[in-house]
Design a protein around this motif. Structure first.
Motif, mmCIF file in Angstrom:
data_model
loop_
_atom_site.group_PDB
_atom_site.id
_atom_site.type_symbol
_atom_site.label_atom_id
_atom_site.label_comp_id
_atom_site.label_asym_id
_atom_site.label_seq_id
_atom_site.Cartn_x
_atom_site.Cartn_y
_atom_site.Cartn_z
ATOM 1 N N CYS A 108 1.367 -11.332 -8.226
ATOM 2 C CA CYS A 108 2.164 -11.302 -9.420
ATOM 3 C C CYS A 108 3.583 -11.448 -8.937
ATOM 4 N N ARG A 153 -3.179 -4.313 -9.638
ATOM 5 C CA ARG A 153 -3.036 -5.012 -8.363
ATOM 6 C C ARG A 153 -2.770 -4.072 -7.207
ATOM 7 N N CYS A 208 6.627 -9.580 -10.522
ATOM 8 C CA CYS A 208 6.920 -8.200 -10.189
ATOM 9 C C CYS A 208 7.398 -8.084 -8.751
ATOM 10 N N HIS A 252 3.339 -0.321 -16.017
ATOM 11 C CA HIS A 252 4.741 -0.277 -15.602
ATOM 12 C C HIS A 252 5.515 0.649 -16.514
ATOM 13 N N CYS A 255 0.409 -6.326 -16.092
ATOM 14 C CA CYS A 255 0.158 -4.891 -16.049
ATOM 15 C C CYS A 255 1.294 -4.136 -16.697
ATOM 16 N N THR A 275 2.195 -6.451 -5.483
ATOM 17 C CA THR A 275 2.192 -7.761 -4.837
ATOM 18 C C THR A 275 3.206 -7.809 -3.716
HETATM 19 S S1 SF4 Z 1 3.903 -7.945 -10.499
HETATM 20 FE FE1 SF4 Z 1 3.255 -6.389 -9.224
HETATM 21 S S2 SF4 Z 1 3.145 -4.679 -10.504
HETATM 22 FE FE2 SF4 Z 1 3.194 -6.404 -11.757
HETATM 23 S S3 SF4 Z 1 1.156 -6.922 -12.076
HETATM 24 FE FE3 SF4 Z 1 1.795 -8.047 -10.396
HETATM 25 S S4 SF4 Z 1 1.229 -6.828 -8.753
HETATM 26 FE FE4 SF4 Z 1 1.201 -5.538 -10.468
#
Ligand code: SF4
Ligand code: SF4
Ligand code: SF4
Ligand code: SF4
Ligand code: SF4
Ligand code: SF4
Ligand code: SF4
Ligand code: SF4
Lengths: 358, 156, 634, 113, 289, 118
Positions: A352, A299, A355, A70, A66, A323
């Protein structure tokens, strides 16, 4: 005697390194201890050496999936510090790319999820259609996955007429394909056998466990920050959060499929309303103060906290990623599941890790 | 040529942002279909020939990397995919980043980009294959990478 | 000549039992070896004497008959005594009934003038089992009991060896005597011996389980006694073989035959009597081995097989077949959820006896052949498995199957022997499977029986494969064990080789023992040929030789190719989190400390657990017995 | 100054306020830790109906903060994170990774402190 | 044993792996096409085996490859017995040896994933073994003997009397080929919660051996299907191929299910339909002529 | 039977696969393939080095060299937009895979530019 096994970090069903110590009794998970840190890089420390413009590229690499949003959210947070208004065209462009990003992310997830329950051909179907979105990205921003289209003050790229035509055409072909995939996820006997009633979280539980995004909305909570006035563009685009009541893996899958349609609608609406004009305003000076910016990622909700200290470098950057908010719910849903369900339940929050750990 | 026709890879995500990983996975999907070259993403190191590493190495993933490397039977090659795996990329000076993969285990080929396109990764695999053949011919074996006491340190 | 051998086979074990009682512990090993050699030599001698029967008449008879009577009274008194001492009222009640019946029969049944022994091939097989396998077990015990007692602070070895030897004497008598009255004495003597052995530990559990065995077998004994009375008063039959031959009109003797079968069911621990055999697990392992393989439970199936002529082809036979196959499938299912090795073996024994009974019930020549062969092969394999379990328990201190994981590293020879035992229970070319194959072929005419057999045999594969895999998995650290006494390892290796040898010689065994026996029992022999290493009936062929050859070839190929490829030792795949410096199974957890990985097997307790199945088992088995009885009366 | 910010004086007050927020139906969003005047500022962020509520609590040097993971289980991750990164010690954590949530014994200690 | 028999045996020994290898190749190619991909070359399984043979023999314990040899040896024996029309019950038992060898091999490595995979495979045995033996029983019931020669000499196809058993056997085929939805003990694709399950610790030559064993197994299993229609071998072969293709298609349209689910399925549905078929045979007593 | 339709449709259609490397798809015009440096106008100001987030560029005034670590560059194009002299452009051709390669170029282009590999 209970079975104790490591599950990850290097494990083919987990695309990312996270490790679970599983305690299993009679094929039922009775204990789980997650182990994190395999992708902890220490991004929040970077602001010491990189200025606020460069930090954007780092934020995009919090997670490659994503990444677009971000970048956008970070830019918006810093813009809030500067208190500048971004040109309207840039706002719309951000939405278009952001929602395309969500489409690619959800298709990706659907595929990995299908793979998680051993449905390889469905995985391939999802990823096949996802490529058309990546082609759009490659054509419009020059990179398939990490887009670098946002910048503090606006966007760094613009959409030309032919780009827009391509996007609309792609979406037109994509939509029926998604319908095909949806049929399988929703109707296939074996898929339902695996998903229905699995890892159920009640509305209350999901809310209190602090979950975010489809995990939260799959349990009947209509919470999606795209609805807020924070980012009022979405209001003009006729946005509605996708909500399912059952709170199981099946419901979360349906939420994500519903969001695919929602995103397609948003992109179409944004394109139809796309105003002309500048795509960026120049930003001068150094940021001061504190700001919190939120955004709905594929997410779930991300929270950016930025604090400036009057230099090019920020004083503090803190990112609460979706996440990160969803992982604790695993502690609640994994116990009681079968070993074979572990990958599905882990994947169902669309984890994820990169992140989570930054 | 037997090795070159049946490359089985193991994908190790070390410390990566997922950008590279999803492109590695994309190589296997219908659009790129790396299985045309016999390539399989095999889950266990014991059956792999090519170790595809994405992401830089951090202090926690370092012994995972070594263990997996040691568990791949010879002949084997290591392919570093992406800027992070090659040099540490944008994260090269983060406090928890040791650096590129070649700081820890011998790397045979690199794929540049952040993240590399699937085509680039396929190029990398092709490059790795010829190295693999050479290793077989020359009977070149990977050295066992020892875990240093410090790296297995526990708080127990 | 034969008479002497027979008498010696009964008296010398008694002599040995007295010697054990008199002589010191230090001489036990020598005694056991001597006993083993005696048993082997004399049982072979008996085989060489050939078959036949002889009578004991006149003064000899009168004298022995008096002894028999005295012994019978003693047995009853002993039961009175112990049940009163331990306040076990149900047993006491049963003893009263036994006494009453005995008194009744003493008064009402005409006395017999002679007693006869009947040595047929089946008796020979049984004598071989009892005296070779049985004495091998006693030999094993001399290497086992010291340690066993040490850990339990017991000192009852005199009683132990006395009873064990006496047991063998009683069994020898049981399988050779033809006169029902005497048979009954031996029958009750084995019951008594088993009581003493099961309650060997003298703790509460042991005594309770001993009484359970005693009580359930007394029920069988009562059934036996009633059958004898019925036979002699109604049909004037006083010998076992008499039931068979006079049974041209089989339905006539059906009721007594059914009663005798019930006695056999009790002795063979068939459902619903099976709980005594499970309870017997508290005894030292050699006791279990003896009960399960060569003595006690075999007495039950022995009687039933001997009675085949009485019910072959009748509805009673069918009922028995269904009942036996039901026990087979039920106990195989129950074994699935067990992790206590001895319990698994116990269920497996019950199941296999069920199979024997089912085969006997089917009553075709092929089936009866299968029954007798299964008694033989099962005895050897089961003795080995029990002794191995005992030795494993002494090696790792546990009889939990899960704890045995990795045994191959710790005790290679022991593990291989145990594995051989298990493989012989579930895979061809070994005898047990051959007989299973034969019974399946024989049972294929009866839909219910065959379906039970099929399900049961799949379940058998599962619980043995599970255990087999567990002991063969290489999870333990190398650390080879110390227990390596010849007294323990000789019997184990001996039994192991016996499995292989008997399986290779299966056709010879069939030809020499089984075929003539089936002919005597049924006046017809199964059509079986043994060419080209096949055990071929008219409807199928068991190619055991080919399997042995392929097995040997596989081993050869493995050894030959072993070093063709560069071997490289590696660690386990632990998702990359191994810690090689600590333990091969250690992995790092989230707290940066280490956990040991462990995998346990699947036991399906929720489907096949004892709590789920036992009640159903009781209900159905009792119904089946009632049906069998009803079939007998009608 | 963030919107809807409340200054919290003592850890007892903090726990009480958090408890109250939970009863009012707030969700735990996250917590920010900042270095401030030798000690740390902890900003607890809660959310209800898209509105944020921020509690700022000044943590004196050496003071051990109380964990709110007993009230909101999901707080355990972020609290463990700050144990790693700032070297704080939270009392009463639901799962205490003891400073090894991200970092291993051989990696740099308390990098953000 | 005459010359002809020896020739046949040699032919089977050499021919079966070739056919099996091609079948595996077709499997992969067709799977790829079903997934909209080009897929590997047809001879890919051959390349794989060749590659594996040239790799290091990486082992975790000394004896793990012994089980592979036993597996392959008995796989070959059961195939030979099938070809020589031996006793079908016996063939199934011999086949069980090879299955057990592989399971014990997996267990013997001692690694957690391999052991879990093996325990699941044991459960698979529990699901298919009764069906297989009922299949043998059906053959007995229609021919009066367990010898396969009777079926092969008959002029009525077995399928006529055993349609339900045929369906059950299709499931067995699916389970034994470890195809989705029943690929829970080890899977041809590695994306599985157990990694490679039972075979996790096998590599290089050991794995090559297992692959070769699989080639024989492909032929053996389709051979069992072939028995259903031996009157006209062409139709028999077509049915076998169709069954094989069906399994591949099913593999591609289903998710992996739990072993618990499969056990339930086989002990209810599969056993039920098999037993109904058997009961039918008992009652009508047809004979193949 | 949604999936059955999908897979059968797949068989009936041509595979979706792009036959790379046998058929190479023309990269999109805007694709950020690799950095191209033209030393002619470079004034060695170092702005690109300062702007580069991963520190992939090293400008050494004393040696008059401009150096790029291709394997560290993340294609963010900050250097491209930052260079006052527009010496840096972007090509839609991918950087080469293989062994590590640094572009080390002397400025001005009096000497032959050389690509040193390490
Ligand atoms: S790490 Fe977090 S912010 Fe990045 S895609 Fe995964 S859930 Fe989304
Ligand atoms: S995990 Fe989420 S936030 Fe992170 S990059 Fe991926 S999509 Fe974006
Ligand atoms: S969950 Fe994480 S690892 Fe998995 S695909 Fe998404 S970003 Fe990649
Ligand atoms: S090279 Fe780029 S895309 Fe790949 S892991 Fe590193 S930051 Fe992510
Ligand atoms: S089992 Fe263990 S405790 Fe018992 S006697 Fe043997 S060694 Fe001693
Ligand atoms: S490029 Fe411009 S700013 Fe940089 S040194 Fe040269 S003149 Fe100065
Ligand atoms: S494109 Fe970005 S990363 Fe690459 S050299 Fe230029 S500034 Fe550095
Ligand atoms: S390339 Fe451009 S920015 Fe870089 S040193 Fe040369 S002139 Fe300056």
């Amino acid at each position: 005697m209970t079975t104790i096994i490591p599950f990850g970090p290097q494990h083919p069903v987990l695309p990312e390194p996270v490790s679970l110590k599983l305690e299993i009794d009679n094929d039922v998970v009775v204990g789980v201890l997650p182990s994190l840190g395999y992708v902890h890089r220490g991004l929040e420390k970077f602001i010491d050496t990189k200025d606020y413009n460069q930090t954007l590229y780092i934020c995009e690499r919090i997670c490659g999936i994503c990444s677009a949003l971000h970048g956008v959210t970070y830019a918006r947070a810093v813009e809030k510090l500067f208190d500048v208004e971004v040109p309207e065209r840039a706002q719309y462009l951000r939405v278009i790319w952001g929602e395309l990003n969500r489409i690619h992310s959800h298709l990706l997830w659907l595929g990995l999820f299908a793979d998680g329950f051993g449905f390889e051909s469905l995985f391939y179907e999802c990823w096949k259609y996802r490529e058309s979105v990546l082609d759009i990205m490659e054509m419009t921003v020059g990179n398939r996955v990490i887009h670098s289209m946002a910048k503090v003050g606006g966007t760094s790229k613009d959409l030309s007429k032919e780009h827009i035509d391509l996007i609309l055409k792609t979406l037109d072909t994509l939509e029926p394909k998604i319908k095909d995939i949806e049929k399988v996820f929703v109707n296939n006997y074996t898929v339902k056998k695996r998903l229905v009633g699995l890892a159920t979280m009640s509305k209350q539980l999901a809310y209190e466990a602090g979950t975010a995004g489809p995990t939260l909305r799959g349990s009947g909570n209509a919470i999606d920050v795209r609805e807020t006035e924070d980012w009022d563009i979405y209001r003009d685009l006729d946005f509605k959060p996708v909500v399912e009541k059952d709170g199981d893996c099946y419901a979360r899958t349906k939420v994500r499929i519903g969001e695919l349609y929602e995103s397609i609608k948003l992109v179409r609406n944004a394109i139809s309303k796309l105003p002309n004009g500048e795509i960026a305003v120049p930003i001068k000076g150094s940021p001061t103060g504190e700001a919190i910016m939120r955004c709905e990622m594929p997410r779930g909700e991300v929270v950016y906290y930025v604090k400036g200290k009057g230099t090019k470098n920020l004083e503090r950057l803190k990112i609460r990623t979706p996440t990160f908010a969803n992982i604790p719910s695993l502690l609640l849903t994994l116990p009681g599941a079968k070993l074979a369900d572990v990958p599905i339940i882990v994947l169902t929050i669309d984890p994820c890790i990169s992140c989570t750990e930054r | 040529m037997s090795l070159a026709k049946s490359p089985w890879i193991i994908h190790v995500n070390c410390n990566s942002c997922n950008g590279c990983d999803i492109e590695v996975v994309a190589c296997l999907t219908p659009l790129y279909d790396a299985e045309r070259f016999g390539l399989l993403n095999i889950g266990t190191p014991k059956q792999a020939d090519i170790m595809v590493v994405t992401g830089s190495v951090n202090y926690k993933s370092v012994n995972v990397l070594k263990n997996i490397y040691n568990q791949i039977p010879d002949p084997k090659v290591v392919l570093a995919v992406g800027a992070c795996a090659s040099t540490g990329g944008i994260f090269h000076d983060c406090y928890n980043v040791i650096g590129g993969v070649d700081q820890i285990i011998p790397v045979d080929a690199y794929v540049p980009g952040c993240c590399p396109k699937p085509e680039a990764i396929i190029d990398g695999v092709v490059a790795a294959l010829s190295i693999l053949e050479n290793k077989k011919k020359g009977n070149i074996r990977g050295k066992e990478v020892k875990l240093k006491g410090k790296e297995v340190a526990s708080n127990a | 000549m034969m008479e002497n051998t027979v008498m010696l086979l009964i008296t010398v074990p008694i002599l040995f039992s007295l010697l054990f009682l008199v002589l010191g512990k230090s001489l036990y090993k020598i005694l056991a070896w001597a006993f083993f050699i005696f048993g082997t030599v004399f049982s072979v001698l008996l085989v060489m004497d050939g078959t036949g029967r002889f009578e004991i008449t006149g003064s000899n008879f009168a004298m022995i008959e008096n002894v028999v009577l005295i012994l019978e009274v003693l047995v009853i008194l002993f039961i009175f005594f112990v049940s009163a001492k331990y306040k076990n009222w149900p047993t006491l009640g049963l003893a009263v009934i036994v006494a009453a019946i005995s008194a009744y029969s003493y008064m009402n049944v005409a006395a017999i003038e002679s007693a006869s022994f009947n040595i047929d091939q089946f008796s020979q097989v049984m004598v071989l089992i009892v005296n070779i396998v049985g004495t091998a077990i006693i030999l094993f015990a001399t290497g086992y009991m010291d340690e066993y007692e040490e850990h339990r602070h017991l000192n009852r070895q005199k009683t132990f060896y006395f009873t064990m030897s006496f047991f063998i004497a009683a069994m020898n008598g049981l399988v050779m005597v033809d006169t029902l009255g005497w048979l009954y004495l031996f029958w009750e003597l084995t019951t008594l011996c088993s009581f003493v052995l099961i309650s060997y530990n003298m703790d509460e559990e042991g005594i309770n389980n001993g009484f359970r065995a005693l009580a359930l077998n007394l029920v069988g004994g009562i059934s036996f006694a009633i059958a004898i009375i019925l036979l002699s008063t109604k049909f004037n039959i006083s010998t076992l073989s008499g039931i068979g031959t006079e049974a041209a009109s089989a339905t006539v003797v059906a009721l007594p035959a059914a009663l005798l079968c019930i006695a056999g069911f009790a002795k063979s621990a068939q459902m619903p009597f099976h709980s005594w055999l499970l309870g017997a697990m508290v005894a030292p392992t050699p006791v279990s081995a003896l009960l399960h393989s060569s003595t006690m439970v075999n007495a039950g199936v022995y009687i039933i097989v001997k009675l085949v002529p009485a019910f072959a082809g009748t509805s009673l036979g069918t009922a028995i077949a269904v009942y036996g196959s039901f026990t087979f499938v039920m106990c195989s299912a129950l074994a699935l959820s067990q992790r206590n090795a001895k319990r698994v073996l116990a269920y497996s024994t019950i199941a296999n006896l069920g199979l024997i009974i089912a085969s006997a019930g089917i009553g075709t020549p092929l089936a009866v052949a299968a029954a007798i062969m299964l008694i033989l092969f099962h005895a050897i394999s089961k003795a080995l498995l029990f002794l191995c379990t005992g030795e494993i328990e002494h090696t790792i201190g546990s009889r939990d199957i899960e704890d045995m994981s990795g045994l191959i590293k710790k005790a290679p020879l022991l593990t291989i022997l145990a594995a051989l035992g298990m493989v012989s229970m579930l895979l061809p070319p070994f005898g047990v499977l051959l007989t299973k194959w034969v019974s399946m072929q024989a049972a294929s005419q009866n839909p219910i029986v065959i379906v039970f057999l099929i399900l049961g045999s799949a379940l058998t594969t599962v619980y043995y494969a599970k255990w087999l895999g567990t002991i063969m998995s290489s999870t333990m650290d190398k650390n080879v064990v110390t227990h390596k006494k010849p007294e323990t390892y000789f019997p184990l290796s001996f039994l192991g080789s016996a499995i292989v040898v008997t399986s290779i010689l299966v056709f010879a065994i069939y030809d020499y023992f089984i075929r003539p026996q089936v002919e005597t029992l049924l006046n017809a022999a199964p059509v079986i040929s043994g060419q080209a290493g096949q055990f071929a009936s008219e409807i199928g062929a068991f190619a055991y030789a080919a399997i042995f050859v392929v097995l040997a070839l596989a081993l050869l190929i493995y050894v030959a190719t072993k070093n063709m490829f560069t071997p490289r030792k590696s660690s386990y795949y632990m998702c990359g989190e191994n810690n090689l410096e600590m333990d091969r199974l250690m992995f790092r957890n989230g707290l940066c400390s280490y956990d040991k990985s462990n995998v346990s097997n699947i036991y399906l307790e929720n489907t096949f657990g004892e709590s789920k199945l036992t009640t159903i088992g009781y209900a159905i088995s009792i119904i089946l017995i009632v049906i069998a009885l009803a079939g007998g009366v009608l | 100054m963030l919107e809807n910010e409340v200054e919290i004086k003592s850890s007892a007050e903090l726990l009480k306020t958090v408890e109250g927020l939970k009863n009012d139906g707030y969700r735990y969003a996250t917590m920010i830790c900042l270095k401030a005047n030798e000690g740390h500022d902890l900003i607890y962020i809660f959310e209800k109906d898209y509105k944020l509520k921020n509690l700022r609590y000044y943590l004196k040097p050496g003071e051990k903060p109380k964990s709110v993971s007993g009230i909101y289980l999901c707080a355990l991750l972020i609290e463990n994170e700050y144990q790693d990164l700032f070297g704080l010690t939270f009392e009463g954590l639901a799962i205490d990774y003891k400073g090894h949530l991200y970092l291993t014994p051989n990696s740099p200690k308390t990098p953000l402190a | 044993m005459n010359v002809n028999d020896v020739l046949t045996a040699v032919l089977v020994l050499i021919g079966a792996p070739i056919i099996g290898c091609l079948a595996a190749g077709i499997d992969r190619k067709l799977t790829a096409r079903l997934q909209g991909r080009v897929g590997p070359p047809l001879l890919q399984p051959y390349y794989d085996v060749k590659k594996l043979l040239s790799k290091d023999n990486m082992i975790v314990n000394e004896s793990q490859n012994l089980y592979v040899v036993v597996y392959v040896a008995f796989m070959i024996l059961s195939l030979l017995m099938l070809v020589f029309k031996a006793d079908i019950l016996m063939i199934i038992f011999v086949y069980t040896i090879s299955s057990i060898a592989l399971i014990v091999g997996g267990m013997s490595t001692g690694s957690p994933y391999a052991r879990i995979g093996s325990s699941r495979e044991i459960m698979a045995i529990l699901s298919y073994e009764p069906v297989l033996i009922l299949y043998a029983l059906a053959i007995y019931l229609v021919t009066g003997t367990f010898k396969l020669s009777a079926v092969l000499d008959a002029s009525t196809p077995l399928l006529m009397y055993t349609p339900l058993i045929f369906i059950a056997m299709l499931f067995v085929l699916n389970i034994k080929l470890k195809k989705s939805p029943f690929d829970y003990s080890t899977s041809h694709h590695a994306h599985q919660e157990l990694v490679k399950g039972m075979l996790t610790e096998y590599s290089g030559p050991g794995l090559a051996g297992i692959e070769i064993g699989h080639f024989y197994e492909y032929v053996f299993l389709t051979g069992l299907i072939f028995v259903f229609w031996t009157v006209n071998p062409l139709i028999g072969v077509l049915i076998s191929i169709a069954a094989f293709l069906l399994v591949i298609v099913i593999d591609n349209i289903t998710a992996r299910v739990y072993w618990q689910w499969m056990l339930k399925l086989s002990w209810t549905l599969l056993l039920a339909i098999s037993i109904v078929n058997i009961a039918f045979l008992y009652i009508t007593k047809p004979t193949l002529v | 039977m949604g999936m059955l339709n999908l897979v059968l449709a797949n068989v009936s259609r041509k595979p979706a696969t792009r036959l790379y490397p046998f058929e190479i798809r023309e990269p999109f015009k805007g694709f950020k393939g690799r950095i191209v440096f033209n030393p002619d106008n470079c004034i060695l100001c170092g702005i690109c080095q300062k702007k580069c987030p991963p520190d992939a560029i090293t400008v050494t005034k004393t040696d008059k060299t401009w150096e790029l670590n291709v394997f560290r560059c993340i294609m963010c194009t900050e250097c491209v937009s930052g260079c006052p002299k527009d010496c840096i452009t972007i090509s839609n051709e991918r950087a080469k895979t293989g062994t590590k390669e640094y572009i080390k170029i002397l400025v001005p282009k009096s000497d032959t530019p050389k690509a040193a590999s390490k």
